[in-house]
Design an enzyme around this catalytic site. Structure first.
Site, mmCIF file in Angstrom:
data_model
loop_
_atom_site.group_PDB
_atom_site.id
_atom_site.type_symbol
_atom_site.label_atom_id
_atom_site.label_comp_id
_atom_site.label_asym_id
_atom_site.label_seq_id
_atom_site.Cartn_x
_atom_site.Cartn_y
_atom_site.Cartn_z
ATOM 1 C CG ASP A 199 -5.910 -3.013 3.934
ATOM 2 O OD1 ASP A 199 -4.785 -2.714 4.383
ATOM 3 O OD2 ASP A 199 -6.623 -2.228 3.280
ATOM 4 N N GLY A 200 -4.201 -4.464 6.912
ATOM 5 C CA GLY A 200 -3.981 -3.828 8.208
ATOM 6 C C GLY A 200 -3.155 -4.699 9.136
ATOM 7 C CG HIS A 219 -9.366 -0.228 0.483
ATOM 8 N ND1 HIS A 219 -8.643 -0.410 1.652
ATOM 9 C CD2 HIS A 219 -10.682 -0.350 0.842
ATOM 10 C CE1 HIS A 219 -9.480 -0.606 2.652
ATOM 11 N NE2 HIS A 219 -10.727 -0.559 2.195
ATOM 12 C CG MET A 231 -11.139 2.703 3.300
ATOM 13 S SD MET A 231 -9.517 2.676 4.051
ATOM 14 C CE MET A 231 -8.529 2.895 2.590
ATOM 15 C CG HIS A 241 -4.131 -1.744 -1.028
ATOM 16 N ND1 HIS A 241 -5.221 -2.547 -1.268
ATOM 17 C CD2 HIS A 241 -4.479 -0.962 0.027
ATOM 18 C CE1 HIS A 241 -6.185 -2.264 -0.409
ATOM 19 N NE2 HIS A 241 -5.760 -1.294 0.391
ATOM 20 C CG MET A 282 -8.236 6.759 3.410
ATOM 21 S SD MET A 282 -7.267 6.773 4.911
ATOM 22 C CE MET A 282 -6.432 5.196 4.789
ATOM 23 C CG MET A 298 -11.060 -3.051 6.395
ATOM 24 S SD MET A 298 -9.604 -2.631 5.408
ATOM 25 C CE MET A 298 -8.524 -1.857 6.629
ATOM 26 C CG ASP A 314 -5.121 2.151 1.496
ATOM 27 O OD1 ASP A 314 -6.079 1.355 1.500
ATOM 28 O OD2 ASP A 314 -3.962 1.829 1.816
ATOM 29 C CB SER A 365 -0.885 0.009 1.245
ATOM 30 O OG SER A 365 -1.412 1.312 1.437
#
Ligand code: DX5
Ligand code: ZN
Length: 219
Positions: free
Chosen positions: A178-179, A69, A71, A36, A40, A140, A38, A11
């Protein structure tokens, strides 16, 4: 344990955006095939990153598989924008889209792989009816919003439950996590049945990104 290779998806959240071209090259030279991304919005999660313009711009300097992804609240409003920007897969959140089935159909209409993600407090069982139409389920393993958090242990059991559901309903669906993924947490995650491992801080702080990726991907 499965004897299938895991797809690693570093990511860029933990990368240096001022050097994004080099960071993408680092991902490519590490042996990872996916990156990846992200997105947001500061509403669905308490952080803001980047939008489709950024993805469109970096598309011109990378051949990696773009795993976007989202969010964001109301993700259905932005599916076309992120598809046009050059995403290869678009994952939206169960918690963010009321008409999730329609949104998944929309992603497929753009020709991209469709993923749905669940935050730690959302049971994977809620995806049962939709599972036959999904390419990816992203579990997640932290509460989304920031890199560098520790994996929440009960999420590993969610992967096990999801694996059993996939075997029954849609064996082609890929399970992503993820995470908090690192070379220690990857061991129980592989045993639980993951196909895709997203890693941000562990990748970008690794002494050898190449060794890190081969350890993550090793069956
Ligand atoms: C968190 C993001 C993740 C993040 C993971 O909300 O969805 O993709 O980059 O970061 P690490 O691997 O550092 O937990
Ligand atoms: Zn993510």
């Amino acid at each position: 344990m499965k004897n299938k290779k895991i797809i690693a998806a570093p990511s860029i959240l933990s990368s240096d955006f001022s050097r994004i071209r080099e960071e993408l090259q680092l991902i490519q030279s590490s042996g990872a095939e996916w990156v990846h991304l992200d997105v947001m919005d500061g509403c669905f999660v308490p952080n803001i990153t980047f939008g489709p313009k950024f993805i469109k711009d970096i598309r011109s300097c990378s051949n990696l598989f773009f795993d976007t992804h989202l969010m964001v609240d109301n993700p259905e409003k932005y599916i076309s924008d992120f598809a046009d920007a050059g995403s290869d897969a678009i994952t939206i959140h169960y918690e963010a889209a009321v008409h999730l089935h329609r949104a998944v159909q929309h992603i497929h209409e753009t020709g991209k792989l469709a993923g749905v993600s669940v935050v730690p407090s959302t049971p994977v069982e809620l995806l049962e009816d939709l599972l036959s139409e999904l390419d990816i389920v992203l579990v997640m393993t932290v509460n989304p919003g920031f890199g560098g958090q520790s994996l929440i242990p009960f999420c590993i059991e969610k992967v096990r439950k999801l694996k059993a559901m996939c075997q029954r309903i849609n064996p082609d669906c890929r399970i992503a996590v993820d995470g908090g993924v690192n070379t220690s947490t990857i061991i129980p995650l592989k045993e639980a049945g993951i196909d895709i491992a997203v890693a941000g801080s562990a990748f970008f702080s690794a002494a050898s990104p190449k060794a890190f990726i081969s350890e993550i991907c090793r069956a």
